[in-house]
Design a protein around this motif. Structure first.
Motif, mmCIF file in Angstrom:
data_model
loop_
_atom_site.group_PDB
_atom_site.id
_atom_site.type_symbol
_atom_site.label_atom_id
_atom_site.label_comp_id
_atom_site.label_asym_id
_atom_site.label_seq_id
_atom_site.Cartn_x
_atom_site.Cartn_y
_atom_site.Cartn_z
ATOM 1 N N ASP A 206 10.246 -4.557 2.550
ATOM 2 C CA ASP A 206 11.479 -3.979 2.008
ATOM 3 C C ASP A 206 11.353 -3.961 0.488
ATOM 4 N N THR A 207 10.725 -2.903 -0.019
ATOM 5 C CA THR A 207 10.439 -2.829 -1.453
ATOM 6 C C THR A 207 11.711 -2.688 -2.286
ATOM 7 N N ALA A 208 12.730 -2.047 -1.721
ATOM 8 C CA ALA A 208 13.991 -1.897 -2.459
ATOM 9 C C ALA A 208 14.666 -3.256 -2.637
ATOM 10 N N ALA A 209 14.680 -4.065 -1.574
ATOM 11 C CA ALA A 209 15.276 -5.394 -1.665
ATOM 12 C C ALA A 209 14.486 -6.265 -2.636
ATOM 13 N N ALA A 210 13.169 -6.111 -2.641
ATOM 14 C CA ALA A 210 12.344 -6.864 -3.585
ATOM 15 C C ALA A 210 12.654 -6.450 -5.020
ATOM 16 N N ALA A 211 12.785 -5.139 -5.246
ATOM 17 C CA ALA A 211 13.084 -4.640 -6.594
ATOM 18 C C ALA A 211 14.422 -5.171 -7.080
ATOM 19 N N ALA A 212 15.414 -5.229 -6.177
ATOM 20 C CA ALA A 212 16.740 -5.709 -6.565
ATOM 21 C C ALA A 212 16.718 -7.174 -6.978
ATOM 22 N N ARG A 213 15.720 -7.917 -6.497
ATOM 23 C CA ARG A 213 15.604 -9.342 -6.810
ATOM 24 C C ARG A 213 14.533 -9.619 -7.859
ATOM 25 N N GLY A 214 13.982 -8.563 -8.440
ATOM 26 C CA GLY A 214 12.962 -8.737 -9.469
ATOM 27 C C GLY A 214 11.643 -9.239 -8.936
ATOM 28 N N VAL A 215 11.354 -8.962 -7.665
ATOM 29 C CA VAL A 215 10.090 -9.375 -7.054
ATOM 30 C C VAL A 215 9.133 -8.189 -7.050
ATOM 31 N N LEU A 216 7.984 -8.353 -7.643
ATOM 32 C CA LEU A 216 6.983 -7.293 -7.688
ATOM 33 C C LEU A 216 6.325 -7.135 -6.322
ATOM 34 N N VAL A 217 6.081 -5.897 -5.926
ATOM 35 C CA VAL A 217 5.344 -5.608 -4.700
ATOM 36 C C VAL A 217 4.110 -4.792 -5.088
ATOM 37 N N ALA A 218 2.944 -5.308 -4.744
ATOM 38 C CA ALA A 218 1.689 -4.638 -5.080
ATOM 39 C C ALA A 218 0.886 -4.390 -3.811
ATOM 40 N N ASN A 219 0.018 -3.394 -3.858
ATOM 41 C CA ASN A 219 -0.852 -3.124 -2.716
ATOM 42 C C ASN A 219 -2.301 -3.032 -3.181
ATOM 43 N N VAL A 220 -3.192 -2.847 -2.227
ATOM 44 C CA VAL A 220 -4.624 -2.750 -2.523
ATOM 45 C C VAL A 220 -5.130 -1.439 -1.929
ATOM 46 N N PRO A 221 -4.904 -0.330 -2.625
ATOM 47 C CA PRO A 221 -5.292 0.967 -2.068
ATOM 48 C C PRO A 221 -6.780 1.241 -2.217
ATOM 49 N N GLY A 222 -7.296 2.033 -1.302
ATOM 50 C CA GLY A 222 -8.648 2.548 -1.448
ATOM 51 C C GLY A 222 -9.766 1.663 -0.962
ATOM 52 N N ARG A 223 -9.513 0.352 -0.787
ATOM 53 C CA ARG A 223 -10.610 -0.550 -0.429
ATOM 54 C C ARG A 223 -11.035 -0.389 1.030
ATOM 55 N N ASN A 224 -10.139 0.094 1.886
ATOM 56 C CA ASN A 224 -10.479 0.243 3.298
ATOM 57 C C ASN A 224 -10.662 1.708 3.701
ATOM 58 N N SER A 225 -10.776 2.580 2.718
ATOM 59 C CA SER A 225 -10.822 4.019 3.003
ATOM 60 C C SER A 225 -12.002 4.400 3.888
ATOM 61 N N ALA A 226 -13.177 3.854 3.586
ATOM 62 C CA ALA A 226 -14.360 4.210 4.369
ATOM 63 C C ALA A 226 -14.212 3.756 5.815
ATOM 64 N N ALA A 227 -13.639 2.563 6.008
ATOM 65 C CA ALA A 227 -13.476 2.049 7.370
ATOM 66 C C ALA A 227 -12.551 2.938 8.191
ATOM 67 N N VAL A 228 -11.435 3.351 7.603
ATOM 68 C CA VAL A 228 -10.492 4.210 8.323
ATOM 69 C C VAL A 228 -11.120 5.573 8.595
ATOM 70 N N ALA A 229 -11.865 6.091 7.620
ATOM 71 C CA ALA A 229 -12.521 7.393 7.810
ATOM 72 C C ALA A 229 -13.556 7.318 8.933
ATOM 73 N N GLU A 230 -14.271 6.209 8.999
ATOM 74 C CA GLU A 230 -15.261 6.053 10.063
ATOM 75 C C GLU A 230 -14.595 6.071 11.439
ATOM 76 N N LEU A 231 -13.472 5.354 11.563
ATOM 77 C CA LEU A 231 -12.781 5.344 12.855
ATOM 78 C C LEU A 231 -12.225 6.727 13.181
ATOM 79 N N THR A 232 -11.720 7.424 12.176
ATOM 80 C CA THR A 232 -11.196 8.772 12.386
ATOM 81 C C THR A 232 -12.264 9.671 13.003
#
Length: 416
Positions: free
Chosen positions: A89-115
Motif C-alpha cells: 500500500d504505497t499510498a498509506a506508506a507515503a501518508a506516513r512518510g515511509v519510503l517504498v523502493a523496488n529493485v527493477p530490471g534485475r530479474n528481467s532475463a529470468a522472466v524473459a526466459e520463462l516467457t
C-alpha cells in the motif's frame, strides 16, 4: 595511558526480511552493522505484530497493508525485492512518510526466459507430450502438427526492461516484434531501433496484427482487466496470449470463454487469485484448462535472478544509510512548489533555521530543499521550492540576515 580516540561505529538498522533472501546478501548487510531478522512465514496478518521495532522491511510476495504500516513504530523504508510494488500500500506508506523502493530490471532475463519457454510449450504442446509419455502413451501423430514460430509476429505490451529482453529473444527465433507507438525516452527509442521493433499506432491494431501477445505491463488502474472480451475478440484465431506480469491484467472469465471456444491459447505464470504462500491446495479452472500451459508464478525464481535482486536490496540499504533514496516509487516524480528560492549564505549554524522561520511566518511551505557547501567550507547555497507566491518583502527580510550573501526568487518551470 592515553585514552582511546576510537569511536564505535553508529548502530546499524534493524531489518525485517519477510520472505527469503540469499545468505550472501544477509551476510553483507550484517557485515555493515545491520541486524537482520528473517521470517519467510510471515503473511500480511502476521506482519502487523512483527513489524514494530524495525527500520526497514524487505518483502517479495508478502502483502504490506495499511494496517501493518499503522502498526510500525519506527519503519522508514520498505523494499520490494523485485520490480512490482502492487502488493504494498504505497499510498498509506507515503501518508506516513515511509519510503517504498523496488529493485527493477534485475530479474528481467529470468522472466524473459520463462516467457519464451511458455511460448514454445504452447506451440509444441510440450506439457501434453510429457504427460502422455509418462502415462505410457506414444502420440507422435497427434503432436506433430505445431505451427512453428519462425515468421510469426509478437506484440509486446509493456516495453520495459523485461519487454526488451523478450523482444531480443523473440527476434533470435525469427519472430517479428511490434509494440504500441507512444512517447518514450531516448534510451528506449535507441533500443527499439536496435531490435527492429515495429511501432503500431493503436492497441487494437497491435493485437489484430499479431500471432502472439505477450504482457509485461505493471498492475495499475489503467491496466486492470486490460485483456477483456473486446481485447480477446481482436486476437487472431489460434493466437497465443502470454502473461508473466500480473494476474489482474486479464479478465479470467473472458479468457476462459475464448479458450472454451478454441479461439486462443495461453501460457500463464500469474493468476488473479493465486495462493500467497509457496505451497498448498488450489483450484483454478483457468490453470486446469487444456488450452493453457501454466507455471506457478516462477518468472523471477532463478538463482541468478535472486542473487542479482538481493544485491539490489543491499545497494538500496547502503544508499539509505548515506541519506540517499534509490528506486523510490512513492515520492513525487517531479518538483513541487511555485517558486524556487536560491539563498547564498555563510556556512554558519542557525542560518537555515532563520530562513525557514521566515517562511513559516509567511505561511509558505517548503516542498523541496537542498543545501550544498562550496569548496573550502566557508559558504553554501540553499535551494528551496516553496508553495505559493513569494512577496518581495520576504526576499528583503532574508537578504537582511547578516550571514546571507544573496537571495533570488525564480518561478518554478511550468508553475509560474
Amino acid at each position: 595511558m592515553q585514552p582511546s580516540l576510537r569511536q564505535d561505529p553508529p548502530p546499524g538498522l534493524r531489518i525485517l526480511v519477510a520472505d527469503t533472501l540469499p545468505q550472501q546478501a544477509l551476510d553483507q548487510l550484517e557485515q555493515r552493522g545491520h541486524d537482520c531478522v528473517v521470517d519467510a512465514s510471515l503473511g500480511k496478518s502476521d506482519l502487523i505484530g512483527s513489524i514494530p521495532g524495525f527500520d526497514v522491511l524487505v518483502v517479495r510476495s508478502t502483502k504490506v497493508t495499511e494496517q501493518a504500516l499503522e502498526a510500525a513504530d519506527r519503519l522508514a523504508l520498505v523494499i520490494r525485492a523485485g520490480a512490482g510494488t502492487n502488493t504494498i500500500d504505497t499510498a498509506a506508506a507515503a501518508a506516513r512518510g515511509v519510503l517504498v523502493a523496488n529493485v527493477p530490471g534485475r530479474n528481467s532475463a529470468a522472466v524473459a526466459e520463462l516467457t519464451m519457454g511458455l511460448l514454445l510449450a504452447v506451440d509444441r504442446r510440450i506439457a501434453d507430450n510429457v504427460a502422455d509419455l509418462r502415462a505410457g502413451a506414444w502420440r507422435k501423430k497427434t503432436y506433430g502438427k505445431a505451427t512453428g514460430l519462425l515468421g510469426s509476429t509478437m506484440a509486446i505490451i509493456g516495453l520495459g526492461s523485461i519487454g526488451f529482453e523478450v523482444a531480443a529473444r523473440a527476434a533470435a527465433f525469427g519472430i517479428a516484434v511490434q509494440a504500441l507507438d507512444k512517447p518514450r525516452g531516448s534510451t528506449a527509442t535507441t533500443r527499439i531501433a536496435e531490435l527492429g521493433i515495429a511501432l503500431v499506432p493503436s492497441l487494437e491494431q497491435l493485437v489484430r496484427s499479431s500471432d502472439i501477445v505477450s504482457l509485461h505491463a505493471p498492475s495499475t488502474s489503467h491496466t486492470h482487466d486490460l485483456v477483456d472480451r473486446e481485447f480477446l475478440g481482436w486476437m487472431r484465431h489460434g493466437a497465443i496470449l502470454l502473461n508473466t506480469s500480473r494476474g489482474d491484467l486479464v479478465d479470467e472469465t473472458a479468457l476462459l470463454e475464448s479458450l472454451e471456444a478454441g479461439a486462443v491459447r495461453a501460457g500463464l505464470d500469474v493468476y488473479r487469485d493465486e495462493p500467497a504462500g509457496g505451497n498448498g491446495a488450489w483450484e483454478s479452472p483457468l490453470a486446469r484448462h487444456p488450452g493453457v500451459v501454466g507455471t506457478h508464478h516462477i518468472g523471477a525464481s532463478t538463482v541468478q535472478a535472486q542473487v542479482a535482486t538481493a544485491a539490489g536490496v543491499v545497494e538500496i540499504v547502503d544508499a539509505f544509510t548515506q541519506g540517499a533514496v534509490r528506486n523510490c516509487v512513492n515520492l513525487e516524480p517531479s518538483r513541487l512548489g511555485a517558486v524556487t528560492l536560491t539563498v547564498r549564505h555563510l556556512d554558519r549554524p542557525g542560518v537555515l533555521a532563520r530562513l525557514l522561520d521566515l517562511l513559516r511566518t509567511a505561511g509558505l511551505n517548503v516542498e523541496n530543499m537542498e543545501n550544498r557547501v562550496f569548496r573550502g567550507g566557508q559558504a553554501a547555497v540553499a535551494s528551496m521550492d516553496v508553495a505559493g507566491a513569494v512577496p518581495p518583502s520576504l526576499v528583503e527580510e532574508m537578504a537582511a540576515i547578516p550571514e546571507v550573501l544573496g537571495v533570488s526568487a525564480t518561478p518554478l518551470a511550468g508553475r509560474s
